[in-house]
Scaffold this motif. Structure first.
Motif, mmCIF file in Angstrom:
data_model
loop_
_atom_site.group_PDB
_atom_site.id
_atom_site.type_symbol
_atom_site.label_atom_id
_atom_site.label_comp_id
_atom_site.label_asym_id
_atom_site.label_seq_id
_atom_site.Cartn_x
_atom_site.Cartn_y
_atom_site.Cartn_z
ATOM 1 N N VAL A 103 0.837 -1.198 0.000
ATOM 2 C CA VAL A 103 0.000 0.000 0.000
ATOM 3 C C VAL A 103 0.873 1.249 0.000
ATOM 4 N N GLU A 104 1.897 1.266 0.843
ATOM 5 C CA GLU A 104 2.803 2.420 0.915
ATOM 6 C C GLU A 104 3.524 2.632 -0.415
ATOM 7 N N LYS A 105 3.984 1.548 -1.043
ATOM 8 C CA LYS A 105 4.666 1.645 -2.334
ATOM 9 C C LYS A 105 3.714 2.207 -3.399
ATOM 10 N N ASP A 106 2.486 1.730 -3.426
ATOM 11 C CA ASP A 106 1.511 2.208 -4.418
ATOM 12 C C ASP A 106 1.129 3.668 -4.180
ATOM 13 N N VAL A 107 1.023 4.064 -2.916
ATOM 14 C CA VAL A 107 0.700 5.459 -2.600
ATOM 15 C C VAL A 107 1.832 6.380 -3.032
ATOM 16 N N ASN A 108 3.059 5.988 -2.787
ATOM 17 C CA ASN A 108 4.207 6.800 -3.219
ATOM 18 C C ASN A 108 4.266 6.904 -4.738
ATOM 19 N N LYS A 109 3.964 5.811 -5.435
ATOM 20 C CA LYS A 109 3.941 5.824 -6.897
ATOM 21 C C LYS A 109 2.848 6.772 -7.402
ATOM 22 N N ALA A 110 1.689 6.740 -6.768
ATOM 23 C CA ALA A 110 0.586 7.628 -7.152
ATOM 24 C C ALA A 110 0.948 9.089 -6.900
ATOM 25 N N LYS A 111 1.653 9.367 -5.800
ATOM 26 C CA LYS A 111 2.096 10.740 -5.501
ATOM 27 C C LYS A 111 2.996 11.277 -6.599
ATOM 28 N N LYS A 112 3.941 10.450 -7.035
ATOM 29 C CA LYS A 112 4.872 10.867 -8.092
ATOM 30 C C LYS A 112 4.110 11.173 -9.388
ATOM 31 N N GLN A 113 3.148 10.314 -9.735
ATOM 32 C CA GLN A 113 2.367 10.537 -10.952
ATOM 33 C C GLN A 113 1.536 11.810 -10.852
ATOM 34 N N LEU A 114 0.971 12.062 -9.679
ATOM 35 C CA LEU A 114 0.178 13.277 -9.488
ATOM 36 C C LEU A 114 1.037 14.525 -9.602
ATOM 37 N N LYS A 115 2.251 14.477 -9.063
ATOM 38 C CA LYS A 115 3.144 15.629 -9.169
ATOM 39 C C LYS A 115 3.505 15.909 -10.621
ATOM 40 N N LYS A 116 3.779 14.851 -11.403
ATOM 41 C CA LYS A 116 4.092 15.027 -12.821
ATOM 42 C C LYS A 116 2.910 15.639 -13.568
ATOM 43 N N ARG A 117 1.718 15.131 -13.318
ATOM 44 C CA ARG A 117 0.524 15.642 -14.001
ATOM 45 C C ARG A 117 0.204 17.065 -13.565
ATOM 46 N N ALA A 118 0.445 17.379 -12.303
ATOM 47 C CA ALA A 118 0.171 18.732 -11.813
ATOM 48 C C ALA A 118 1.087 19.744 -12.481
ATOM 49 N N ASN A 119 2.348 19.378 -12.685
ATOM 50 C CA ASN A 119 3.284 20.285 -13.349
ATOM 51 C C ASN A 119 2.902 20.507 -14.808
ATOM 52 N N LYS A 120 2.395 19.466 -15.479
ATOM 53 C CA LYS A 120 1.979 19.597 -16.866
ATOM 54 C C LYS A 120 0.676 20.385 -16.985
ATOM 55 N N PRO A 123 -0.317 25.265 -16.899
ATOM 56 C CA PRO A 123 -0.793 26.266 -17.868
ATOM 57 C C PRO A 123 -2.295 26.166 -18.129
ATOM 58 N N GLU A 124 -2.822 24.944 -18.170
ATOM 59 C CA GLU A 124 -4.259 24.763 -18.391
ATOM 60 C C GLU A 124 -5.055 25.323 -17.220
ATOM 61 N N ILE A 125 -4.565 25.126 -16.009
ATOM 62 C CA ILE A 125 -5.247 25.644 -14.821
ATOM 63 C C ILE A 125 -5.229 27.164 -14.827
ATOM 64 N N ASN A 126 -4.091 27.759 -15.206
ATOM 65 C CA ASN A 126 -4.003 29.223 -15.280
ATOM 66 C C ASN A 126 -4.989 29.773 -16.299
ATOM 67 N N THR A 127 -5.130 29.103 -17.451
ATOM 68 C CA THR A 127 -6.078 29.529 -18.468
ATOM 69 C C THR A 127 -7.502 29.435 -17.933
ATOM 70 N N LEU A 128 -7.814 28.362 -17.234
ATOM 71 C CA LEU A 128 -9.150 28.198 -16.659
ATOM 72 C C LEU A 128 -9.435 29.284 -15.627
ATOM 73 N N ILE A 129 -8.453 29.607 -14.815
ATOM 74 C CA ILE A 129 -8.622 30.660 -13.806
ATOM 75 C C ILE A 129 -8.849 32.013 -14.471
ATOM 76 N N GLU A 130 -8.094 32.296 -15.534
ATOM 77 C CA GLU A 130 -8.265 33.564 -16.249
ATOM 78 C C GLU A 130 -9.654 33.657 -16.884
#
Length: 156
Positions: A103-120, A123-130
């Motif tokens: 469970v801990e390994k899978d949670v850490n893997k999910a965290k890494k994927q979320l961080k990558k997707r959040a960085n990508k 710009p889309e979030i900024n456009t939505l906010i504007e």
């Protein structure tokens, strides 16, 4: 519904107060004050309906959204909490064995994927906010009515 305000004008030496009635809806039509505050393209809703109608429309839709948000939120919290409780009871009773290292390994893997997707997605979030900010500026009366109705819907 016209909005009327009484303004008091008094002179320093006089005890008499004189009042002037100011119809804000007429004043707004003549002076287009929202153009100075919110830009030239202040949206078609501002010009189509009266201020009272806009507030009522925003308030009613906000109340409905807040009420549904409250009900769905309670349902989701009950489902998640109940599921967690059942899982704990099943684990404690021996029906379910949890591999906590996996469970801990899978949670850490999910965290890494979320961080990558959040960085990508930044710009889309900024456009939505504007876009959201521009919509709110163009429809400030309806938006304020919506926020008030939403808070009332959450409270009811």
């Amino acid at each position: 519904l016209p909005f009327l305000f009484l303004f008091s004008f008094s002179e320093h030496d006089s005890d008499d107060d004189s009042y002037e009635v100011l119809d804000l809806t007429e004043y707004a039509r003549r002076h287009h004050w929202w153009n100075r505050l919110f830009g030239r393209n202040s949206g078609p809703i501002v010009e189509k309906y009266s201020v009272a109608t806009q507030i009522v429309m925003g308030g009613v839709t906000g109340w409905c959204a807040g009420f549904l948000f409250q009900k769905v939120g309670k349902l989701a919290a009950t489902a998640v909490g109940g599921g967690f409780l059942l899982l704990q009871i099943a684990s404690h009773s021996g029906y379910v064995q949890v591999d906590w290292k996996r469970v801990e390994k899978d949670v850490n893997k999910a965290k890494k994927q979320l961080k990558k997707r959040a960085n990508k997605a930044a710009p889309e979030i900024n456009t939505l906010i504007e876009e959201s900010t521009e919509f709110i500026k163009q429809n400030i009366v309806v938006s304020s009515g919506f926020v008030g109705g939403f808070l009332l819907g959450l409270a009811s």
